[in-house]
Design an enzyme around this catalytic site. Structure first.
Site, mmCIF file in Angstrom:
data_model
loop_
_atom_site.group_PDB
_atom_site.id
_atom_site.type_symbol
_atom_site.label_atom_id
_atom_site.label_comp_id
_atom_site.label_asym_id
_atom_site.label_seq_id
_atom_site.Cartn_x
_atom_site.Cartn_y
_atom_site.Cartn_z
ATOM 1 C CB SER A 1 11.875 -0.330 -6.782
ATOM 2 O OG SER A 1 10.802 -0.361 -7.681
ATOM 3 C CG HIS B 1 6.023 3.184 -5.083
ATOM 4 N ND1 HIS B 1 5.095 2.717 -4.165
ATOM 5 C CD2 HIS B 1 7.203 2.580 -4.765
ATOM 6 C CE1 HIS B 1 5.694 1.873 -3.341
ATOM 7 N NE2 HIS B 1 6.979 1.774 -3.675
ATOM 8 C CG HIS C 1 9.231 -5.309 1.511
ATOM 9 N ND1 HIS C 1 9.548 -6.568 1.060
ATOM 10 C CD2 HIS C 1 8.515 -4.715 0.510
ATOM 11 C CE1 HIS C 1 9.057 -6.741 -0.164
ATOM 12 N NE2 HIS C 1 8.427 -5.636 -0.519
ATOM 13 C CG HIS D 1 11.190 3.013 -1.746
ATOM 14 N ND1 HIS D 1 11.042 2.238 -0.621
ATOM 15 C CD2 HIS D 1 10.355 2.483 -2.678
ATOM 16 C CE1 HIS D 1 10.174 1.270 -0.865
ATOM 17 N NE2 HIS D 1 9.736 1.404 -2.110
#
Length: 351
Positions: free
Chosen positions: A166, A195, A16, A197
């Site tokens: 996310s 996970h 990305h 960010h």
């Protein structure tokens, strides 16, 4: 000893950050460096997973098959893994990846839609793959609701289920609550993953919290002997959507200070981040006014570059687009709505 399973996402989420423009040679070079540094698993795919290359998500500079084959050529100890979003990728795509050497997969759904992963998780498990459930936008479901979704993924055959931030929106207390909720419902043998960010600069901190809470079995108190391996996602130089993922080299340094078992060479990771990955960034992966807005509004991190293009085209502030996307609770797969929002905002400014 706390055991970590470190999975690098430079070659998937990191897509990305550079509009999915890695060449096969770059994948080969980065994968080799990660393997030599001792990383447990390396995820390779288009940023939106297998078969993600499209008008909606962005075309890749190479195919998933080319990227995966390039990584497979150089890996000696790391597990080659990939990601699949049901509705984008299919079991046929997963079968093809497996034939190229992929032995592990994450099946990713929105945090309220675990049921659409049943066929994909079951197929992977039945065909001898390591398989994880990946509940995206985890801030949009409360801890109990998210844990119920995790339990569904476990029932389909997942070896691990992730809290997947996310939008980079979760605070440390939010992560603790969700991981604790997982512990209450998942079987002891099912691993827990994080996970993170970095949109609120909490990528490393949230990963540490997930380890501290996730390593304990059941109702054991913090500080009790570790009984569960925790999987942690990170990427070189934070290469990923939005302000990036938890920077791998930073997290490993912190893990070392905690005395956790990680198996990596932190200097080798530093070198790979600085020499191989950071020079590829045409837009710096960092916390700035746009990426901070992602975390503040709880917006899917991969919307960033789509929103920046729409803002430039229609003459509106990218932050206004991101805040409105958050207000409308847009999620991954609704990239087409970014232009609609930009047009709405441009129309309001003219009236």
């Amino acid at each position: 000893m706390t055991r970590l399973y470190l999975q690098d996402v430079t070659l998937r989420d990191g897509m990305h950050a550079i509009a999915h423009r890695y060449t096969a040679d770059q994948v080969r070079t980065i994968a080799a460096a990660l393997d030599a540094a001792g990383i447990a698993a390396i995820e390779v795919a288009h940023g939106d997973g297998l078969a993600g290359s499209s008008v909606n998500y962005g075309h890749g500079a190479a195919s998933d098959a080319d990227w995966i084959a390039a990584a497979a050529e150089v890996l000696t100890t790391a597990r080659l893994t990939t990601l699949l979003v049901p509705g984008i990728g299919t079991i046929a795509d997963l079968r093809a990846a497996r034939e190229l050497g992929v032995t592990s997969v994450r099946i990713a759904t929105h945090c309220t839609e675990a049921d659409i992963s049943a066929q994909h998780i079951s197929w992977a498990r039945e065909n001898g793959m390591d398989v994880s459930g990946f509940l995206m936008m985890s801030h949009m479901n409360d801890p109990a609701g998210l844990a119920a979704q995790a339990k569904l993924m476990e029932s389909y055959g997942a070896h691990c289920v992730y809290v997947t931030d996310s939008g980079g929106r979760l605070l440390m207390s939010d992560v603790a609550e969700r991981v604790d909720a997982y512990r209450q419902v998942l079987e002891p043998e099912t691993q827990i993953g994080i996970h993170a960010h970095h949109n609120l600069s909490l990528g490393v901190a949230n990963s540490v919290i997930a380890v501290e809470h996730g390593r304990i079995l059941g109702d054991g108190p913090l500080g009790a002997p570790a009984g569960r391996t925790v999987r942690v996602d990170a990427s070189l130089a934070g290469q990923g959507a939005g302000a990036g993922n938890a920077p791998l080299e930073v997290f490993v340094a912190v893990a070392e200070l905690h005395g956790w078992e990680h198996g990596c060479d932190v200097f080798a990771l530093m070198d790979a981040a600085e020499d191989l990955v950071r020079p590829l960034q045409d837009r710096p992966v960092r916390v700035d006014r746009e990426t901070l807005s992602l975390g503040y509004a709880g917006v899917y991190s991969s919307f960033l570059r789509h929103a920046e293009r729409a803002a430039e085209r229609y003459g509106v502030d990218v932050r206004s687009i991101l805040i409105e996307l958050g207000r409308r609770r847009m999620v991954g797969g609704q990239e087409d709505m970014i232009v609609d929002v930009a047009l709405d905002l441009a129309g309001r400014e003219k009236t």
